[in-house]
Each structure stands twice: as C-alpha cells, then as structure tokens.
Design an enzyme around this catalytic site. Sequence first.
Site, short mmCIF file in Angstrom:
data_model
loop_
_atom_site.label_atom_id
_atom_site.label_comp_id
_atom_site.label_asym_id
_atom_site.label_seq_id
_atom_site.Cartn_x
_atom_site.Cartn_y
_atom_site.Cartn_z
N ASN A 159 -5.23 -8.58 -19.37
CA ASN A 159 -5.21 -7.24 -18.77
C ASN A 159 -4.56 -6.31 -19.79
O ASN A 159 -3.34 -6.29 -19.94
CB ASN A 159 -4.41 -7.28 -17.46
CG ASN A 159 -4.42 -5.95 -16.74
OD1 ASN A 159 -4.90 -4.94 -17.27
ND2 ASN A 159 -3.87 -5.93 -15.53
N ARG B 174 -9.74 -7.81 -17.40
CA ARG B 174 -9.78 -6.85 -16.30
C ARG B 174 -10.20 -5.50 -16.88
O ARG B 174 -9.63 -5.04 -17.86
CB ARG B 174 -8.40 -6.71 -15.68
CG ARG B 174 -8.35 -5.59 -14.68
CD ARG B 174 -6.96 -5.34 -14.18
NE ARG B 174 -7.01 -4.26 -13.22
CZ ARG B 174 -6.18 -3.24 -13.23
NH1 ARG B 174 -5.25 -3.13 -14.14
NH2 ARG B 174 -6.28 -2.30 -12.32
N HIS C 176 -9.08 -1.49 -6.98
CA HIS C 176 -8.50 -2.72 -6.43
C HIS C 176 -9.59 -3.69 -5.95
O HIS C 176 -9.33 -4.56 -5.10
CB HIS C 176 -7.55 -2.44 -5.24
CG HIS C 176 -6.33 -1.65 -5.60
ND1 HIS C 176 -5.87 -0.61 -4.83
CD2 HIS C 176 -5.48 -1.73 -6.65
CE1 HIS C 176 -4.79 -0.08 -5.38
NE2 HIS C 176 -4.54 -0.75 -6.52
N ARG D 207 1.95 8.95 -6.44
CA ARG D 207 0.71 9.74 -6.27
C ARG D 207 0.63 10.34 -4.88
O ARG D 207 1.02 9.71 -3.90
CB ARG D 207 -0.52 8.83 -6.49
CG ARG D 207 -0.67 8.42 -7.93
CD ARG D 207 -1.82 7.44 -8.11
NE ARG D 207 -1.37 6.27 -8.84
CZ ARG D 207 -2.02 5.13 -8.92
NH1 ARG D 207 -3.19 4.98 -8.33
NH2 ARG D 207 -1.53 4.12 -9.61
N GLY E 251 2.34 -5.86 -3.75
CA GLY E 251 3.81 -5.83 -3.75
C GLY E 251 4.48 -5.40 -2.46
O GLY E 251 5.28 -6.14 -1.89
N GLU F 298 -5.39 -11.40 -8.44
CA GLU F 298 -6.52 -10.83 -9.19
C GLU F 298 -6.83 -11.66 -10.44
O GLU F 298 -7.98 -11.82 -10.81
CB GLU F 298 -6.19 -9.38 -9.57
CG GLU F 298 -6.20 -8.46 -8.36
CD GLU F 298 -5.34 -7.22 -8.51
OE1 GLU F 298 -4.11 -7.34 -8.47
OE2 GLU F 298 -5.91 -6.13 -8.65
#
Length: 408
Positions: free
Chosen positions: A7, A91, A180, A241, A331, A385
């Site tokens: 990643n 990824r 995601h 965000r 998380g 993932e």
Amino acid sequence: MNVLVINAGSSSLKYQLYDMTTENVLAKGRVERIGMDSSILTHEVDRQPEVREVSEILDHTTAIKKVLDMLTHRKFGVLGSIQDIKAVGHRVVHGGESFSESVLIDQSVKLEIRKLFDLAPLHNPAHMMGISAVEDNLPDVPQAVVFDTAFHQTMPPSSYLYAIPTVLYRKHKIRRYGFHGTSYDYVSKRSAEFLGRSLSELKLVICHIGNGASCAAILNGKSFDTSMGMTPLEGLMMGTRSGDLDPAIVPFTINKEDLTLNEANSMLNKHSGLLAISGISSDMREVVEAMNEGNANAKLAFEMYAYRIRKYIGAYAAAMNGLDAIVFTAGVGENSDVLRKEVCKGLTFLGIRLEEARNAIRSSESRRITTDDSQVSVLVVPTNEELLIARDTYRLVIEQPEAASISQ
Ligand code: ADP
C-alpha cells in the site's frame, strides 16, 4: 506461494507478506518519510520485537529494495531469497469506471491508472510509484491491483449520478464512485459466513468507521449505494472531514473568508469533522474521554457523528426495502462500544435490540452484539483489506498464469 501486499502512499509504504497456503502473515511493516531525511523502516515478524531502521530512503524504488533486504535478512527475514515472492498485490484507491474488479498489471492497466490521476491526485500517483518500484526490483514477478472503487461499480445510475447537468458526467466523469470497496467486499463475505446465510439473499448496511468513514448498502452481495462520492469527502462526518454539507456553503465561505480554492479544500478535508466540532481531536478515543470528563463540545461532536451514521442506516434500509444486518468495522467501528451503542439506540423501530454485555466485549473475532431474538442483527466484523488483496492477487496469478508471465 508467497504474495507481497503493498500500500504505497506519497511518502510512505506499508507491506504485508502472506503465505497463501495458510493465509498467514509472515512479516509486515512500513517505510515512512520516503524522500525526507531520516526515513524509518519498521519491520515485524510474528511475536518478535519490532525492528526499526533509520536511513536515507530517497524514493520508492529504494524503499522496496530495503523491504526486500529486510524480508531476506539473515536475522530478521522470513525468506531464503526474493525469488520466494511469487506475486505482488497493490492497493489502488481509484479505478474510476474502468475497473470493476482486480486485475493483473500490464501496460494498458498502468495507462488507465495514470488517466485517473485527476480523480485521485493524492493517491493514484503514489500507487504508481509503488508499482514502478516493484517493477524495478522484481521485474519478473507478476503484479495485480485491487481498487477501492471497484466493488461499488455495481451501483445503479440512480445511486451514482449527481443531479447536476449530465454533460459534466459525460465530459469529466463526475459521479459517485465510493471508496473502502476492498473492505466492503471482505466484510460482506465474512458477515454472510458468520450469519450462516448466502450473501446473495442478504440486505446489509456496513459501516466502515475509521479515520475515513463511510456506509454502504449491500444488496444481495452487491454494492447498491455508498456514502462517499466522487471523492472520499462526502457522506459521514469523519475525523477531520466534514462529510455532507450544503454545497452552497463552499462559495459562500470562500467569498466571506477570502479563501483560495486550496484553502477551502483543506478546510473541508483537514480541519472539519470531529476535530472541528470537539475542538479537541480527530481521534474518537480522545473525544470520548473528553466527553466522559464533561466536555460539552466533545459530547456534541460524538452525538453528531453517531447521528449521521444512524441517518444513513435508515436511508439504506429504505433504499433496500429491508435490512438483515448492520455491520460495524474499521478502527472506530470495531473498537468503540459507546459509539455503536449511540448509533443503535435510535434504531429500535427497526427491531434492533442491542445486548449491552455482548457490545462491551473486546475481541478481534467477528461477533453479534444484538440479542438472539433481535429482528435485525448487529455484527462487529474486523476488516482485513490486505488479506483480500492477497487473495485476489493469488487468484489472478493462479487463474491466468500465462497473462501473469507476460504482464510486465
Ligand atoms: P484508517 O484506516 O482510516 O486510517 P482505521 O480504520 O485504522 O483508520 O481507524 C483508526 C481510528 O480508529 C483512529 O483514529 C481512532 O480514532 C479509532 N480507534 C481506534 N481504537 C479505538 C477505540 N478503542 N475507541 C474509539 N476509537 C478508536
């Protein structure tokens, strides 16, 4: 057969090495501060103390070389030689409309990823650096890419189009892509296994709540809608965000505060969400701690955060005309029992009966947190993932050995 999962970010790179016969992680780690002074490589092998090495790593090619040196290190390594790595899976955040599944890398795939730089300027260029760096170090090893957006390519136009002039979709591909997806793919399959039912008959709302957070309506195993949009800014309130807001706020604020476009972008992506409302932190643990100490702003931030998730669950239950299970992952979703409780407390009308003792259990296993007679189940399913990337890579290399051998 060993598969290395990468990643790559702009100044960092995470890796996990899988033995695909057992699906065990043989080693994992990360390189940070690539291109800066004092780059750090952290390497971990099962139950042994973490190894930390500080050196100068100026680019991704050197970073991968250092990782390979570590994986074959006399003392800290797990491989006899780099030839023991049979495939590499990457990824990649944005696959646009070009990719609805994982693919082996060839020239045309690389070209498509480059074309998508505009849509994911912070991510896709960094992923390409990771891909080139692996090519430089392991030129004969097949590589695959797994896209965060691919799983959502099943959304119908009524879910993915914005109600703006359609010329903008045709010319610039402005639409909802969702993110995601790798996590939703993995968690939806695990949830069906856990429930002992076929995924093709389930209506699931999965809440992937981490630093970045989104919800998705998974109808009969396929993504039907998701809260993130053309970029990962839309939808839920997140650590830093804003999530959903009236789009007119953007030009209004730019005008009133004399902001540049970059400053407005940074305000919405980096200075909003939990951090802005609590005034304390973007980390849910610290917000909950402050709330428990009586901080009113932290309480408001926590309640807003949970309320937005609850609204999306309700919307998606309506969109699918029913609901079998809500699944929390990532998380915050996996670890915060107070957040799960706050979200579910307003969902009793759906027939949800949370069992407090089950919700409070801390475990890395998938589990049900509702009572046995709850009409709709609520699950906690840890996401993975990297494992999904390793599985897809392995499958592609096994299924298409000829393509893999000429993929470079
Ligand atoms: P991402 O992959 O988006 O960076 P993760 O899924 O790893 O994020 O989630 C990281 C976040 O999880 C942290 O910022 C932290 O807020 C949250 N988190 C981790 N443990 C807990 C916990 N016990 N309670 C609440 N939040 C937690």
